[in-house]
Enzyme design. Structure first.
Site, PDB file in Angstrom:
ATOM      1  N   ASP A  56      -1.837   5.408  -9.812  1.00  0.00           N
ATOM      2  CA  ASP A  56      -0.428   5.079  -9.882  1.00  0.00           C
ATOM      3  C   ASP A  56      -0.398   3.868 -11.021  1.00  0.00           C
ATOM      4  O   ASP A  56      -1.541   3.071 -10.943  1.00  0.00           O
ATOM      5  CB  ASP A  56       0.516   4.981  -9.051  1.00  0.00           C
ATOM      6  CG  ASP A  56       1.592   5.136  -9.268  1.00  0.00           C
ATOM      7  OD1 ASP A  56       2.155   6.218  -8.656  1.00  0.00           O
ATOM      8  OD2 ASP A  56       2.171   3.928  -9.546  1.00  0.00           O
ATOM      9  N   HIS A  59       3.988   1.674  -2.076  1.00  0.00           N
ATOM     10  CA  HIS A  59       4.872   0.046  -2.059  1.00  0.00           C
ATOM     11  C   HIS A  59       6.059  -0.161  -0.749  1.00  0.00           C
ATOM     12  O   HIS A  59       5.446  -1.377  -0.382  1.00  0.00           O
ATOM     13  CB  HIS A  59       5.771   0.158  -3.402  1.00  0.00           C
ATOM     14  CG  HIS A  59       5.740   0.270  -4.190  1.00  0.00           C
ATOM     15  ND1 HIS A  59       4.714  -0.703  -4.536  1.00  0.00           N
ATOM     16  CD2 HIS A  59       5.461   0.919  -5.473  1.00  0.00           C
ATOM     17  CE1 HIS A  59       3.394  -0.419  -5.874  1.00  0.00           C
ATOM     18  NE2 HIS A  59       5.069   1.161  -6.844  1.00  0.00           N
TER      19      HIS A  59
END
Length: 391
Positions: free
Chosen positions: A165, A129
């Protein structure tokens, strides 16, 4: 076959304190893999991590951001560039710990590209991220992006990144959104219901790289059969068309049915099946050149150590028998570390990882609609027919 595992206990220093991203999950993973003999297999090499330099980090991150991370690492209270938040609290030594993870993942990718190993794993990595100029979603430096940049520096022309993920791999997508040399594929829970709120099917790459981003946004509650159906309906086709020279996979384990931060419903058995599918695709489309990292995962004892031990087994040779009992020594360690967490005793949940192939139908369920949205958005860029299940 040789497998490089970049690991040493200093990687556990990426520790935000009382925080969901608890390094105990990595400690318990490596202890379980050792206890089951996975790290003692022929051809497995453990290598000590080395930190990424500022120059290496700057291939992805803004230098002003790196300077701010360094300042925050000395104990200064800083609340800018995504730091100092509940998601990304600052901690002493944050820069050093984050740079070490980036260096570990970079080394894993470099070793595979240079032919020093057939496969490589950076189990503490997968911080997908982090953005060019800010921290996000528990991630300070984007180690997958740093690693892929290194492979491109070494001459790679086509690198594929597959992110399984539960959260959209937004930072990696952003880093390469307009780079036709990198294909990013992310399967994740719908951005309508989960952070980071991106990863819609119509995010398909920038003007200079149409079709370079592939997003499969799955509805909450998707389990093993639906997830695997979606994976096989999208990922093999675009990988075969793209023909990557190296496959990088981010293997976050937070798709688990009891993960406290998300809403998909995979079992350990479904996650194991995903790793086997990635192994087969790496062999088919990338000449076996496969790099894997960890990622998210917040069922610290029940899921992550088992899931990533299965990943390490697949990376290093034969997959483990799902019915294998977990060693008592590991159970004692897990109980000592986190006595409040559920304690597994075998390497299976008893899940059924079978799935039926996707076919376009008159009454599709929510997973089928997600698949169709992705195929319509990106398959034409690869000369594939969105409606033909053979593509």
């Amino acid at each position: 076959m040789s497998t490089l595992v970049v690991w040493d206990e200093r990687l556990l220093r990426y520790d935000m304190g009382d925080h969901p991203l608890d390094p105990v999950r990595v400690e318990l993973t490596m202890a379980l893999a050792r206890g089951l003999g996975v790290l003692d297999r022929p051809g497995v090499v453990l290598e000590r991590a080395e930190p990424a330099t500022d120059e290496m980090l700057a291939t992805v991150h803004d230098r002003d951001y790196i300077a701010v991370v360094k300042a925050a690492s000395t104990g200064r209270r800083i609340s800018i560039m995504g730091l100092g938040t509940t998601d990304n609290p600052t901690f002493e030594g944050m820069h050093e710990a984050s740079a070490l993870i980036a260096g570990a993942t970079r080394r894993a990718a470099e070793a595979v590209w240079l032919g020093q190993a057939d496969r490589a794993v950076s189990i503490s990595g997968g911080l997908h991220h982090a953005m060019h100029d800010r921290a996000s979603g528990f991630c300070v430096y984007n180690d997958p992006a740093v690693a892929i940049k290194r492979v491109l520096e070494l001459g790679a022309e086509r690198v594929a990144y597959v992110d399984v993920d539960v959260h959209h791999g937004d930072g990696v997508q952003d880093a390469f959104y307009d780079d036709p040399r990198v294909l990013t594929i992310s399967l994740h829970e719908s951005p309508r219901t989960l952070f980071p709120g991106t990863g819609y099917p119509d995010e398909t790459g920038g003007p200079g790289a149409p079709g370079s981003a592939v997003n499969v946004a799955l509805p909450p509650g998707t389990g093993d059969a639906g997830w695997l159906r979606a994976f096989h309906a999208v990922v093999p086709g675009v990988l075969r068309a793209f023909r990557p020279q190296l496959l990088f996979t981010q293997c976050g384990a937070d798709t688990y049915r009891h993960d406290p931060l998300a809403n998909l419903w995979l079992t350990i058995d479904g996650q194991r099946a995903a790793y086997l599918a990635l192994r087969d695709l790496a062999a088919e489309v990338a000449g076996g050149k496969w790099v894997a990292s960890g990622g998210g995962g917040y069922a610290l004892v029940e899921c992550v150590p088992r899931a990533w031990t299965h990943l390490l087994a697949v990376m290093t040779g034969e997959p483990l028998d799902p019915g294998l009992p977990i060693p008592q020594e590991w159970q004692d360690l897990a109980t000592a570390r986190r006595p409040e967490h559920p304690l597994p005793t075998t390497m299976t949940d008893g899940g059924d990882a079978t799935w039926t192939p996707w076919v376009p139908g008159e009454s599709p369920d929510a997973v089928d609609r997600a698949v169709m949205a992705t195929r319509r958005a990106v398959f034409p860029f690869f000369g594939l027919d969105p409606h033909d299940p053979r593509d």
